[in-house]
Motif scaffolding. Structure first.
Motif, mmCIF file in Angstrom:
data_model
loop_
_atom_site.group_PDB
_atom_site.id
_atom_site.type_symbol
_atom_site.label_atom_id
_atom_site.label_comp_id
_atom_site.label_asym_id
_atom_site.label_seq_id
_atom_site.Cartn_x
_atom_site.Cartn_y
_atom_site.Cartn_z
ATOM 1 N N ALA B 84 0.793 -1.227 0.000
ATOM 2 C CA ALA B 84 0.000 0.000 0.000
ATOM 3 C C ALA B 84 0.826 1.278 0.000
ATOM 4 O O ALA B 84 0.398 2.282 -0.550
ATOM 5 C CB ALA B 84 -0.944 0.002 1.195
ATOM 6 N N HIS B 85 2.005 1.267 0.597
ATOM 7 C CA HIS B 85 2.765 2.513 0.686
ATOM 8 C C HIS B 85 3.769 2.652 -0.455
ATOM 9 O O HIS B 85 4.724 3.406 -0.343
ATOM 10 C CB HIS B 85 3.452 2.606 2.040
ATOM 11 N N ASP B 86 3.524 1.925 -1.549
ATOM 12 C CA ASP B 86 4.391 1.957 -2.726
ATOM 13 C C ASP B 86 5.852 1.693 -2.375
ATOM 14 O O ASP B 86 6.711 2.571 -2.534
ATOM 15 C CB ASP B 86 4.252 3.312 -3.452
ATOM 16 N N PRO B 87 6.144 0.497 -1.913
ATOM 17 C CA PRO B 87 7.509 0.186 -1.508
ATOM 18 C C PRO B 87 8.414 -0.053 -2.713
ATOM 19 O O PRO B 87 7.928 -0.253 -3.834
ATOM 20 C CB PRO B 87 7.348 -1.115 -0.714
ATOM 21 N N VAL B 88 9.713 0.004 -2.479
ATOM 22 C CA VAL B 88 10.673 -0.272 -3.532
ATOM 23 C C VAL B 88 10.915 -1.772 -3.604
ATOM 24 O O VAL B 88 11.082 -2.347 -4.666
ATOM 25 C CB VAL B 88 12.000 0.470 -3.242
ATOM 26 N N ILE B 89 10.898 -2.387 -2.429
ATOM 27 C CA ILE B 89 11.129 -3.827 -2.388
ATOM 28 C C ILE B 89 10.131 -4.463 -1.416
ATOM 29 O O ILE B 89 9.782 -3.866 -0.397
ATOM 30 C CB ILE B 89 12.595 -4.124 -1.996
ATOM 31 N N VAL B 90 9.654 -5.626 -1.777
ATOM 32 C CA VAL B 90 8.653 -6.314 -0.960
ATOM 33 C C VAL B 90 9.143 -7.715 -0.635
ATOM 34 O O VAL B 90 9.645 -8.425 -1.507
ATOM 35 C CB VAL B 90 7.307 -6.434 -1.711
ATOM 36 N N LEU B 91 9.020 -8.090 0.621
ATOM 37 C CA LEU B 91 9.370 -9.448 1.036
ATOM 38 C C LEU B 91 8.089 -10.214 1.293
ATOM 39 O O LEU B 91 7.279 -9.812 2.125
ATOM 40 C CB LEU B 91 10.198 -9.400 2.326
ATOM 41 N N LEU B 92 7.896 -11.295 0.564
ATOM 42 C CA LEU B 92 6.698 -12.099 0.749
ATOM 43 C C LEU B 92 7.099 -13.460 1.306
ATOM 44 O O LEU B 92 7.875 -14.178 0.687
ATOM 45 C CB LEU B 92 5.962 -12.292 -0.579
ATOM 46 N N ASP B 93 6.564 -13.777 2.466
ATOM 47 C CA ASP B 93 6.908 -15.044 3.098
ATOM 48 C C ASP B 93 5.749 -16.018 2.917
ATOM 49 O O ASP B 93 4.697 -15.838 3.515
ATOM 50 C CB ASP B 93 7.180 -14.792 4.588
ATOM 51 N N GLU B 94 5.923 -16.988 2.062
ATOM 52 C CA GLU B 94 4.900 -18.003 1.796
ATOM 53 C C GLU B 94 3.527 -17.376 1.523
ATOM 54 O O GLU B 94 2.568 -17.630 2.243
ATOM 55 C CB GLU B 94 4.774 -18.957 2.997
ATOM 56 N N PRO B 95 3.418 -16.532 0.479
ATOM 57 C CA PRO B 95 2.152 -15.836 0.260
ATOM 58 C C PRO B 95 0.988 -16.760 -0.085
ATOM 59 O O PRO B 95 -0.163 -16.378 0.059
ATOM 60 C CB PRO B 95 2.457 -14.898 -0.909
#
Lengths: 168, 235
Positions: B84-95
């Motif tokens: 939502a906050h327009d991140p540069v990098i996203v970490l997804l743990d077992e989405p």
């Protein structure tokens, strides 16, 4: 609640290039969230019952004292602010014991804390903001009781202006 | 730019594997709050929250308390808060944890779109090699806290010089005919696996098939699969 709405994906995602206020905004957000959570704002009606009940319990003695004073009209030794505190301190204790843990424990129970800690906010900021929210609510509770009582006493005094002058 | 962790975290998204949502408030309310904690002012936060919830496919439901949501919807809210906050990098743990097959496909499509069309770098942690293979560009294999292998997905799944042959009947004759032409065929389940040394062996296989009259059902190069990474490292 298991209905899927996959077709809506295509509306897309927008990048954000507005202002970012970082840590200060994060602190404020946690503070106001603590405030709202405690008072049950933005939640269902059930969440508002307990705060309202306790608020009422803190207000009632002030109103009762003010009524007694106005009805007895100086016939007895007047109860005042110190007496109010004696009565209401137990309500304040209960209120504190209920809201203080709820401000910190709920986040840990739900796991929301792990979302806070990946945001621009330090642990100290988080705890401080929650504590301030707690403090603000307690202060509000204590002072609103006092103000109601003061108003009651002033109105029931035979000479309100004198009363204010004497008791300021 | 000072590399303070607080500043960095303003442009970081994280979707944990475990439960991390409150139950009493609505998704809309929760997202608005979380966007503000990311440093975005309240006026914009509300719009961001609404946009991102629509993006992940929550429309009317976003005004219901999160406690009433299904697992799939909760996963969407979790993904939404990380983006939502327009991140540069996203970490997804077992989405895709806890999702049914179609929900998983939806979630992966959403992640693919987010990564490829919106230019947000995504680090996906998963034990489902199929998901990784079909959705990721690069792979990093970690073992005991150390990077053991990394590279493009294609590098891990590149073709080997093994050909798999499935035939209908005359299987033994085919093996003999192949052996006569100097090609060793090993039985690999229902298929015959042939290790190729040279291009000419394709001709030998063709000749052997014609000679034995074996009905050919399938002939394909074997691809390494990502799961082989783990199999190979077994004892």
């Amino acid at each position: 609640m298991t209905q899927r709405t996959g077709e809506l994906f295509d509306l897309g995602y927008q990048h954000y290039d507005g202002p970012r206020e970082g840590r200060m905004r994060a602190r404020k957000a946690v503070f106001f969230d603590g405030f709202r959570t405690t008072l049950g704002l933005g939640r269902g009606a059930g969440a508002k019952v307990l705060p309202m009940l306790l608020f009422g319990a803190a207000m009632a003695p002030a109103i009762i004292i003010a009524l007694i004073v106005s009805l007895t009209n100086d016939l007895i030794d007047l109860p005042g602010h110190p007496e109010y505190y004696q009565v209401v301190s137990i309500v304040l204790l209960i209120f504190t014991a209920i809201i203080a843990p709820e401000l910190l424990c709920a986040d840990r129970r739900n796991g929301v804390i792990s979302l806070y800690l990946v945001r621009p906010l330090s642990i100290t900021d988080y705890v401080a903001a929650r504590w301030l929210a707690f403090f603000a609510i307690t202060l509000l509770l204590v002072y609103s009781g006092q103000i109601v009582l003061l108003a009651g006493l002033i109105l029931s005094a035979s000479d309100p202006v004198d009363y204010i002058r004497d008791n300021w | 730019m000072p590399y303070e962790s607080v500043d960095i975290r303003a442009r970081l998204g994280y979707m944990p594997e475990h439960d991390c949502l409150p139950t009493a408030i609505t998704a809309s309310e929760f997202l608005t709050h979380m966007v503000q904690v990311s440093g975005i002012p309240p006026s914009q936060a509300r719009t961001r929250a609404a946009d991102i919830l629509r993006h992940v496919g929550l429309e009317e439901e976003r005004y219901c308390p999160i406690g009433q949501y299904s697992t799939g919807m909760k996963q969407r809210v979790k993904l939404a808060q990380s983006l939502a906050h327009d991140p540069v990098i996203v970490l997804l743990d077992e989405p895709t944890a806890g999702l049914d097959p179609s929900g998983r496909e939806d979630m992966l499509r959403l992640i693919r779109r987010t990564g490829h069309e919106f230019g947000i770098s995504i680090i996906l942690s998963s034990h489902l090699m199929g998901d990784v293979e079909s959705n990721c560009d690069r792979i990093i294999v970690l073992e005991g806290g150390h990077v053991t292998e990394q590279g493009a997905v294609s590098q891990f799944t590149q073709e080997t010089e093994t050909v798999l042959i499935d035939v209908d009947g005359n299987r033994e004759e085919l093996i003999t005919a192949l052996a006569a032409r100097g090609v060793t065929a090993v039985s690999d389940g229902v298929s015959l696996a042939v290790e190729l040394d040279s291009e000419e062996q394709y001709d030998a296989i063709r000749d052997a098939l014609v000679e034995t009259n074996a009905r050919l059902r399938r002939m394909s190069p074997r691809r390494h699969q990502l799961t082989d990474i783990f199999r190979n490292e077994g004892p």
